[in-house]
Write an enzyme that holds these catalytic residues in place. Sequence first.
Site, mmCIF file in Angstrom:
data_model
loop_
_atom_site.group_PDB
_atom_site.id
_atom_site.type_symbol
_atom_site.label_atom_id
_atom_site.label_comp_id
_atom_site.label_asym_id
_atom_site.label_seq_id
_atom_site.Cartn_x
_atom_site.Cartn_y
_atom_site.Cartn_z
ATOM 1 N N HIS A 70 0.835 -1.183 0.000
ATOM 2 C CA HIS A 70 0.000 0.000 0.000
ATOM 3 C C HIS A 70 0.885 1.254 0.000
ATOM 4 O O HIS A 70 1.801 1.368 0.813
ATOM 5 C CB HIS A 70 -0.892 0.040 1.238
ATOM 6 N N TYR A 133 3.490 2.444 13.686
ATOM 7 C CA TYR A 133 3.933 3.475 12.748
ATOM 8 C C TYR A 133 3.283 4.822 13.048
ATOM 9 O O TYR A 133 2.116 4.915 13.417
ATOM 10 C CB TYR A 133 3.692 3.056 11.295
#
Length: 471
Positions: A70, A133
Amino acid sequence: MTEYGKGLEPQATTIPGLVVFDLPVHGDARGWFKENWQREKMTALGLPDFGPVQNNISFNDVVGTTRGIHAEPWDKWVSVATGRIFGAWVDLRDGPSFGAVFTTELDPSKAIFVPRGVGNSYQTLDADTAYTYLVNDHWSPDAAYSFLNLADETAAIEWPIPLSDVEISPKDLAHPRLADVVPIPPKRILVLGAGGQLGLALRAEYADAPHVEFADRSDLDVGSPDLVTARRWRDYGAIINAAAYTKVDLAETTEGRRDAWAANATGVAALAAVAVTNDLTLVHVSSDYVFDGSKDGAYVESDGPCPLGVYGQTKAAGDLAASTAPRHYIVRTSWVIGDGNNFVRTMASLAERGIDPKVVDDQIGRLTFTTDIARGIRHLLDTGAAFGVYNLTGAGDATSWAEVARRVFAATGHDPERVTGVSTEDYYATATGPISPRPRNSLLDTAKILTTGFSSVDAHTELLDYLAHGG
């Protein structure tokens, strides 16, 4: 197994901007501790100060869980809280590195900075793996995303566990091959004042750049309270403010003073606020009029403003407002010549019509053509030069306005002696309307921008070329 005691060190990869970091992990019998994100230390080592706004965690309890590929329109700082992963990154940005691949293993002692548009994927190698993240934008259904099939033959990622033996979502299985991927375009650049002299030059400079948008006041009013929502600003990388109120003498009137402050100061402050909130680069065009012209020698970027008239005061205020954006270029210039009415065209017309003008000979500076300003702005943005103020004018010796007029007469085949030099006081002695004071010395030192690799063109050479092409 997590490695203890490493120093904080960046490692370049095969994808531009994708950087792996070794992280110091401190451990003992009780467990371990690390600074997963430390802005001051990491930016000192070259990591972009990307301004994260959200922290996400992905947990996988089964070895072989595979996610991606992605690519999102924001930057990521990726690390592992516990466990171990095999990570694969594919550059899906529009450009020469499209399709480049990088793979590595991450455990808690490593992290990776993933630039906007680089496809991100991973496969868990340990049970109970938590993958964390930071991102510098919030998810939006209106943002531009791109995806690549995990089994793409061109990327040819060597997954440690065959894809046929692992857990993959139906969506990831359905992603396109590289040949059918829609690349992530560069962040947009918005040019304001697109119908003015500099705006037209910027249109020509960026004619090959589909990610650059152009707007005038009818498209975007910087004085509107809706400015903050007028665009999805996180999709933009820079705003180039080529709009300004430039009627120097009319700025001395009641109406002109109001309009000059609105365009040159208040509007710039509004743009700076947008730039601060959305981490944009603000490019603002300044003027020699921020100085009073009393300096003996060329002005440098660190000289403090000391404007004489209203126009100069509003431009100085705009400079201060623009400088509040951490990412800013203030491009200071002088004696601007481009499309539309300007001094050079006026002198050429007078020469052709047989009119012998009186021209001021006690104001000195250098001509600057809008093509060079546009080229300089693009250079600063493309090269990522240090933010700050840059003087940008034509090169060569300083001249007076009268000398410029004589050069125009000579270049168009007319006697330059038809131009008579006069003092500023004599020139305006019979004026009936308001007159703004002018700086006598408009000479700007351009050494700073030259150190970035920009090359200035001799102002006289540029003048001849301008006239030869119909100026």
